[in-house]
Design a protein around this motif. Structure first.
Motif: not given
Length: 210
Positions: A168-180
């Protein structure tokens, strides 16, 4: 005449601020937004001299909105006017780009002074914030753990502590799950915590979420 954009999900708060600002000859409210997403759209379409922004809002909280405004309109100054006291968010958000932070409990005269000061290109430091900054300079080792986080780390921390998943955080911030996950690891290390539950407990204990 300085154009003000009010961003708060409570219409009664916006109306109260609008009535207050209407008494001033050099300030006028030319926009109102009830959410962070609406605020971003309005800033893209119109010219404002200052944004007065709340933290707790639906769809995009004030922390995220401030971050996005820095990219959409880097020179547009923001005053955070929040129900949370200075000790909880002010230092993080000043460091992350806002030009002033006031509690909604502040006197009306001080709110107008802050809006006018910031709209004229200066930073507004309340007495409470000045004291916090002085304490941090005098005793840097005593700063709260969340105050050691970078802009994006604080953003991710806020979302993790609110119960959002990495996806969910990745989708909101437009970053990958790995980056999260990378941010999460850094946050936990900096704050000497182990789990997302620890982050939530910390945030509740320190009044960062309710």
């Amino acid at each position: 005449m300085k154009n003000v954009l009010l961003v708060d999900d409570h219409s009664i708060v916006r109306q109260g601020l609008k009535n207050l600002i209407a008494l001033e000859a050099d300030l006028t409210v030319t926009g109102e937004a009830g959410s962070g997403l609406e605020a971003i759209k309005m800033v893209r379409a119109n010219q404002y001299d200052i944004v007065v922004l709340d933290i707790s809002m639906p769809d995009k909280n004030g922390v995220d909105t401030l971050h996005d405004l820095k990219h959409v309109a880097p020179s547009l100054p923001v005053l955070i006017l929040s129900g949370y006291g200075e000790s909880q968010y002010a230092l993080n958000l000043i460091r992350n780009g806002c030009k002033g932070y006031l509690s909604k409990d502040a006197d009306s005269d001080e709110i107008i002074k802050a809006i006018r000061t910031i709209a004229n290109g200066k930073r507004y430091i309340s007495a409470e914030l000045a004291e916090l900054m002085s304490e941090q300079l005098s005793h840097p080792s005593e700063k709260q753990l969340h105050e050691t986080l970078s802009d994006r780390e604080f953003q991710v921390f806020f979302k993790l502590s609110s119960g959002l998943s990495a996806t969910e955080i990745g989708e909101e911030l437009n970053i990958s799950v790995k980056t999260v996950s990378t941010y999460r690891s850094r946050i936990l290390e900096k704050m000497s915590l182990k789990t997302n539950a620890d982050l939530t407990y910390y945030a509740i204990k320190n009044g960062l979420i309710t």
